[in-house]
Design an enzyme around this catalytic site. Sequence first.
Site, PDB file in Angstrom:
ATOM      1  N   GLN A  28      41.255  43.999  33.374  1.00 24.51           N
ATOM      2  CA  GLN A  28      41.765  45.357  33.018  1.00 24.51           C
ATOM      3  C   GLN A  28      43.559  45.126  32.654  1.00 24.51           C
ATOM      4  OE1 GLN A  28      40.957  48.353  35.806  1.00 24.51           O
ATOM      5  NE2 GLN A  28      42.614  49.634  35.315  1.00 24.51           N
ATOM      6  N   SER A  88      39.097  39.246  37.351  1.00 21.24           N
ATOM      7  CA  SER A  88      38.667  40.327  37.887  1.00 21.24           C
ATOM      8  C   SER A  88      37.510  41.001  37.330  1.00 21.24           C
ATOM      9  CB  SER A  88      40.100  41.054  38.059  1.00 21.24           C
ATOM     10  OG  SER A  88      39.798  42.243  38.698  1.00 21.24           O
ATOM     11  N   LEU A  89      37.956  42.151  36.597  1.00 17.69           N
ATOM     12  CA  LEU A  89      36.737  42.841  35.874  1.00 17.69           C
ATOM     13  C   LEU A  89      35.995  42.022  35.110  1.00 17.69           C
ATOM     14  CD1 LEU A  89      35.611  45.559  34.789  1.00 17.69           C
ATOM     15  CD2 LEU A  89      37.625  45.759  33.184  1.00 17.69           C
ATOM     16  N   ARG A 149      32.760  51.167  39.800  1.00 15.21           N
ATOM     17  CA  ARG A 149      33.673  50.425  40.340  1.00 15.21           C
ATOM     18  C   ARG A 149      35.171  50.838  40.059  1.00 15.21           C
ATOM     19  NH1 ARG A 149      36.981  45.739  38.526  1.00 15.21           N
ATOM     20  NH2 ARG A 149      37.120  44.043  40.049  1.00 15.21           N
ATOM     21  N   HIS A 152      43.282  44.382  44.226  1.00 18.58           N
ATOM     22  CA  HIS A 152      42.981  42.874  44.837  1.00 18.58           C
ATOM     23  C   HIS A 152      44.050  42.867  46.179  1.00 18.58           C
ATOM     24  CE1 HIS A 152      40.155  41.906  41.873  1.00 18.58           C
ATOM     25  NE2 HIS A 152      41.132  42.119  41.019  1.00 18.58           N
ATOM     26  N   GLN A 195      35.506  40.960  46.228  1.00 15.77           N
ATOM     27  CA  GLN A 195      36.461  40.564  44.941  1.00 15.77           C
ATOM     28  C   GLN A 195      37.474  41.957  44.834  1.00 15.77           C
ATOM     29  OE1 GLN A 195      36.389  42.202  41.563  1.00 15.77           O
ATOM     30  NE2 GLN A 195      35.857  40.214  40.137  1.00 15.77           N
TER      31      GLN A 195
END
Length: 307
Positions: A11, A90-91, A115, A196, A245
Amino acid sequence: MSKIAFIFPGQGAQYIGMGQDFYENTETGRKIFEDASAWLGFSVPDLCFQENKQLDMTEYTQAAMVTVSIAMMKTLEEKGVKPDAAAGLSLGEYAALVAAGVLNEKDAITTVRQRGILMQEAVPVGVGAMAAVLGLGAEAIEEVVSDIPDVWIANYNCPGQIVVSGKKEAVETACAALKEAGAKRTIFLNVSGPFHSGMLTEAGRKLGKVLEAAQIHTPKIPYVANVTAEFVTDASMVKPLLEQQVSSSVRWQQSVETMIQDGIDTFIEIGPGKTLAGFIKKINRTVTILNIEKLEDVEKVLEALQK
């Protein structure tokens, strides 16, 4: 023979018009966009190609990014390019899971939609913050942050660039302390939440419930998990790692080093922007880095791989 990894951005790389040439000029790309629209209940082409504010809202960004990355990846795979490993920031890990055969397109896209909603709702806008810390080593940053409550290391991006996340006031305190400790700069990021960080632990638990509906398959190729920076080959590990995560550090630098140690010498970044290419250049200058962002890039990659 090159050993290839497909890697996918996270993202923040999104922009209006991303993936439009794949949608308009390839059957594969168009089908992914149209399928995603049917699964999500809104027009993904409109979200990605027409001026709007929703594309930068987490609850929409994540599904859009993964749809675009998958459309690009499938177009490349049709040309005969197959990866030996996959990873995503991440994403981007969800697109990597599709590349690895762990998730199908529908489960990946609908899961990241939920999510995004869960992450958006986890912390009210303005309560949390994220900041990039430039020019200070990981150990020094870890030492400073360990003494400040409500701040966590969100991303180990590359040497000299680490991101911290947490409560806004705590991140401000941490930035001041990190500058005193020798950081060249700290830059607050334009994000809607403290991703995160420990503030998203509950969002991760809720995502775990969403993931119960997803079909997880044994990886056809190994992928590297953000949480551990290690290859995952066991399907039973996937859901727990994806749940963690959301609130754990993204170990991107370590993930890239893991792939290089395994013999990966060519990285193909698939998706909007060239953020990951920039990180990898700072991690290891000996590997080959290619990009798929526009349809014309597919031919460029094919030519580069034939050399």
